[in-house]
Design an enzyme around this catalytic site. Sequence first.
Site, PDB file in Angstrom:
ATOM      1  N   GLU B 162      26.399  42.490  59.112  1.00 57.31           N
ATOM      2  CA  GLU B 162      27.130  42.008  57.943  1.00 57.31           C
ATOM      3  C   GLU B 162      28.379  42.864  57.755  1.00 57.31           C
ATOM      4  OE1 GLU B 162      24.787  41.038  54.550  1.00 57.31           O
ATOM      5  OE2 GLU B 162      26.443  41.297  53.163  1.00 57.31           O
ATOM      6  N   GLU B 288      23.552  40.490  43.590  1.00 60.57           N
ATOM      7  CA  GLU B 288      23.962  39.429  44.521  1.00 60.57           C
ATOM      8  C   GLU B 288      22.763  38.683  45.102  1.00 60.57           C
ATOM      9  OE1 GLU B 288      28.217  41.036  46.139  1.00 60.57           O
ATOM     10  OE2 GLU B 288      26.489  41.638  47.317  1.00 60.57           O
ATOM     11  N   LYS B 362      29.293  53.064  44.583  1.00 62.98           N
ATOM     12  CA  LYS B 362      30.532  52.799  45.316  1.00 62.98           C
ATOM     13  C   LYS B 362      31.680  53.568  44.673  1.00 62.98           C
ATOM     14  CE  LYS B 362      29.348  48.329  47.281  1.00 62.98           C
ATOM     15  NZ  LYS B 362      29.787  46.986  47.678  1.00 62.98           N
ATOM     16  N   ASP B 367      34.703  46.763  44.594  1.00 54.56           N
ATOM     17  CA  ASP B 367      34.051  46.607  45.892  1.00 54.56           C
ATOM     18  C   ASP B 367      34.963  46.991  47.045  1.00 54.56           C
ATOM     19  OD1 ASP B 367      32.148  45.992  47.783  1.00 54.56           O
ATOM     20  OD2 ASP B 367      32.512  43.844  47.738  1.00 54.56           O
ATOM     21  N   GLU B 395      36.028  46.183  55.779  1.00 49.96           N
ATOM     22  CA  GLU B 395      35.881  44.845  55.213  1.00 49.96           C
ATOM     23  C   GLU B 395      37.164  44.367  54.530  1.00 49.96           C
ATOM     24  OE1 GLU B 395      32.623  44.467  52.509  1.00 49.96           O
ATOM     25  OE2 GLU B 395      33.080  42.382  52.000  1.00 49.96           O
ATOM     26  N   TRP B 557      32.811  35.041  41.082  1.00 52.59           N
ATOM     27  CA  TRP B 557      32.632  36.394  41.611  1.00 52.59           C
ATOM     28  C   TRP B 557      33.248  37.494  40.757  1.00 52.59           C
ATOM     29  CZ3 TRP B 557      29.139  37.309  45.267  1.00 52.59           C
ATOM     30  CH2 TRP B 557      28.707  36.221  46.039  1.00 52.59           C
TER      31      TRP B 557
END
Lengths: 697, 697
Positions: B162, B288, B362, B367, B395, B557
């Site tokens: 992922e 999530e 985090k 994110d 990402e 989101w």
Amino acid sequence: MTGDAIHPAWLPDEAWQAVGSRRVLVRADGPLARTVMQEATRATDHHGGSVGDDGRFDLVLALTDTVGLPDTAASVLAELDYRSGRGTLGTEGFALARRGGVTVVLADGTAGLLYGLFHVVRLGEAAFGAALPLDVHHPVTARRMLNHWDNIDTHPVMGQVERGYSGGSIFWRDGGLTPDLDRIRAYARLLASVGVNAITVNNVNVHATEAHLLTDRLGDVAALADVLRPYHVRVHLSVGFNSPTALGGLPTADPLDPDVRAWWAETTRQVYAAIPDFGGYVVKADSEGQPGPFGYGRTHAEGANTLAAALEPFGGVVHWRAFVYDHRQDWRDRSTDRARAAHDHFAALDGHFAGNVILQVKHGPIDFQTREPVSPVIAAMPSTHLAVELQVTQEYTGQQRHVCYLGPMWSEVLAFTPWGATRPTVAEVASGVAHGDERAAPGRRPSGQGGLVAVSNVGDDPFWTGHPLAQANLYAFGRLAWNPLLDPATLLDEWIDLTFTPAATADPGLLRRTLHEVMDGSWQVYESYTAPLGVGFMVRPGSHYGPDVDGYEYTPWGTYHFADRDGIGVDRTRATGTGYTGQYPKPWSDVYESLASCPDELLLFFHHVPYTHVLHSGKTVVQHIYDTHFAGAERVALMRSNWARLGDAGLVAPDVDARVRERLDEQMRCAQEWRDQINTYFYRKSGILDAHGRRIH
Amino acid sequence: MTGDAIHPAWLPDEAWQAVGSRRVLVRADGPLARTVMQEATRATDHHGGSVGDDGRFDLVLALTDTVGLPDTAASVLAELDYRSGRGTLGTEGFALARRGGVTVVLADGTAGLLYGLFHVVRLGEAAFGAALPLDVHHPVTARRMLNHWDNIDTHPVMGQVERGYSGGSIFWRDGGLTPDLDRIRAYARLLASVGVNAITVNNVNVHATEAHLLTDRLGDVAALADVLRPYHVRVHLSVGFNSPTALGGLPTADPLDPDVRAWWAETTRQVYAAIPDFGGYVVKADSEGQPGPFGYGRTHAEGANTLAAALEPFGGVVHWRAFVYDHRQDWRDRSTDRARAAHDHFAALDGHFAGNVILQVKHGPIDFQTREPVSPVIAAMPSTHLAVELQVTQEYTGQQRHVCYLGPMWSEVLAFTPWGATRPTVAEVASGVAHGDERAAPGRRPSGQGGLVAVSNVGDDPFWTGHPLAQANLYAFGRLAWNPLLDPATLLDEWIDLTFTPAATADPGLLRRTLHEVMDGSWQVYESYTAPLGVGFMVRPGSHYGPDVDGYEYTPWGTYHFADRDGIGVDRTRATGTGYTGQYPKPWSDVYESLASCPDELLLFFHHVPYTHVLHSGKTVVQHIYDTHFAGAERVALMRSNWARLGDAGLVAPDVDARVRERLDEQMRCAQEWRDQINTYFYRKSGILDAHGRRIH
């Protein structure tokens, strides 16, 4: 889904009540006649009538060459002979009359008898009441085809059926032919009842596994043909243009290469050895990544004609799709116009296609949007056989989660007159009658080679179509393909009367009235809460479901709206835009060119205008957007409450009721989402408040 | 990829030249000492040195409790004893000195010797030149961990890893443990060389197959642990909170249920029976779509503590992720703020977590965006062990197709002082020294329990990381986790010197200089052509690659920019916005609240401003957007031409050169796409022309 869960759609036993309670005589032989016999027997077994020749009949179905018809039938035949001469009904037509208490169906061929029987079913008790004068029915278009975008394998994202919203394929399961042939037989029966006589059984995007249906997996196709044949449905195959290399091991698929031509000829010969009534090939070439003749420096005509030559000895046809465009477009370049693509590619090839090539043209220039103008290709190729392609599967019209009865849209398209106020219509072009003279050239262009084609909406869902009300679209397509002049509202009545059993209720009209309330205007309702004024798209990329105004705006797909703080729309005029309007003959080239004459519903397809531009309706563009989006969502709420009345009254089966309610809930949610996203987007861009002060987020 | 294609990354044989050409003495026993011996032997075999005890040494590696050290080593030990007392180096620290022509590495434990050896490798010839005074090294954070988001199965869209951009998993292949253990061994060696001492081997989103690693597939985990152990890397597992129901067949996963607690205890006991040095669990709960304690009316603390109790007897820890937010947000509701979520959920639970629970936070509140403020959770939980989570896998920073050296970003985050200008820093909070006093409570909070964690960027790609230059991010993470005060530019030098063999060239500094030109500012370059001024996202939904300004704007989101024709940004102030600024202690709560003091680079994260708002830089917001986007794309062109010089001069291996060029071409294309989409979007919205008249489409 398993075979035992097959929903009867519009052919429940109740629909056969009128026929089934009568005494039926069938006078014909052959496979299709046997189907007629079986259908009659099944109905009479259920409802207490009889089939046979005991001298007393309520219904006679007979071929016109039958010797020794009963008296009443003989008198109808005599009148037919007098009026038009025997043998003019064609292979699929039939004549119907009722006199002296006997209903008579006559046909020149057994297919006509089959269609005649289903017509009697549609008429119901009206076929057995007062006398009916002799009436002749025959299809306007010779080929009435559904394309199934089904794959044998299942794509991880797209599922098994590309753009399918009804579960998996009814043909293919677990990597091969389905064992559930009963379902396919039931499907063939439904198709015959509305006059569809051809299907493709695999996706136009031919993937590796499915390519083999043409050769080593041909047996599966033959098995399907065996099931479909008793209902007069012929099988066609989608094939890859690169089959000679992919399957044949040749070094090239160049259509002018002798070995390639020989490969197609021999491969096709083997297809016909297995399936003598095979229909032909459907090809998507040089489009969206599919291989095609361009790879060998050849034209579409050269590509199509090679396949046509292989099919010609057997009477087969090539459906060559005109859906060809640059899908790697640069959004920065406003001179490129995807709408122009099909005409740019094909118009110059008019007259170069073989007589058994049918150019399959999507009804609009883009891709089955809720609202598009009619494709200019339809008026551009008088010396080519054209089929018009519609989309029964609701890719861009709610994906069978929204009620969207498409009959009115198709009716509008088919009745459109590409050369202005006078005939011919689109339907007449597709049927081949528009250019009858050109087609008379001997041995080259058999008349009526065009047709209507549609992408199917059927899958292994228990209701066939996901949304039970989407069955009506399949029904309406078949009926319009048979006769484009039929009124969509009347077709809805036919479908309702066949599908829903009348219940004893205080308000006998409630069911029909409610279904009309829910369905009649549902296409316009869908249009009202989605992309405005013909601009198209604004859907989520990939899935094409739900709103995303800028989703395609900066992509290579060529579907843009160019909204900025001042205005929106695509300038496709000759004067200042892409020149697309010039692809139409007069008067449309001028009608669309001018802001003064361009219809409101297509305004943003043809023009880029300020948000303050005033429509013919008297509203500004932005106020129109607000108004239609508020109204659209309100209409869905009304549809939902109307349906609920039906369900609460117990007028529909509980499983159908539950499914429809669930879908209407989703339609409500989604319509509100469309309303809010679209309104917010344009409010944020334009800064113009709603004149009525409604809530915009 | 097969094992024989393993790229040495920053440990090619050439990097061992200095050590390998020396005479090496190792005085220690045990598994890790054997690793030290093997590494030394491998190097000396290759470069002509020797390992052994023949009385003459260039390099001595010895435990501090060794009896009978050679004289020079004994004198270093004496000095160490004098300075700090033996036994203060900890399990992983080491001391290094060079005197009398001998380089001496001393450690209290064998892990320290291993790290010391790699330190000597890093120093290269400098370790064997002039005398070096005694210097003590030990890691600032006890646990330096990589999380692999690897799955056993391959997801059709996401792939096997992922958010992985380097091919498949190095651990799992064909549905089970990879047979290529050599690659894992090589990976463990790379990790040890930069000080990483813990990894998870499966995705935090624990899918059905991977769930079984905790129980019936534990043998695979044990096999991995066996390969990693010789390099002092411990295995942790991502586990599903619902394991008691999913794996154990219990009717509930309620953390307070006695059977559930017993199940975790017994399951954990079996894990330790198979893997005695097992590290612990990582849990993504109630986030999530993952299951969690909320489903049973329990708090995160109650959930985490149940797992912690099971691990406590064995010294294991729970990493409990604080990445919890409402991912079904309504975009219409501007009062909900995803940035608030972690603080809202966890701050009140401070003090309620067991001593072996580590809350994994985090670094930013959203994110892993290119630019975010530091998460306010880091300052909010003085009585909780915190680990700060970084993302080595790119990402949101170019997905290893773009050069983006993240060392400077992490360095900035780690040096941030949550309470203002004075210490402690984020790094000090993560290492546990910030709240040393609270942690002294006996038996409850072992010191240094926090740590740094990062999501790995490694896969079975031949270069490990897709983009060869992305190896530097893995390198820098390990080194910063060891010592957050290290300078990212210096780390880049270390990585360059180890990775690239110096070539005889007319310009010996060209390689290093060019790599600095390409990589030093690459994070800011990436920031400059993507989402502006801290607003974040604007990426393609799903893939998170490439621009789509409105891609997430109307989704659930919670990542919005609220751009309209007048302005842009998210108002997170207390005065008029979501109140998020109030989650920070002073001075940041005020710095961010005020337009006057909010840093430009975070302006749109905290404030909604007109396009004409003037930044501290003196430019308007919209002109800043235009300028940075034109400049960013130009910088990429420069990076590309700079790299080409290297390749043209033959200074890098052809396969690396080819791969980097291919990626730079894509970065160039993508940067131009970002530039054009962003500039066009804001020009269309604002109507404000670029002050310099550059082309906006």
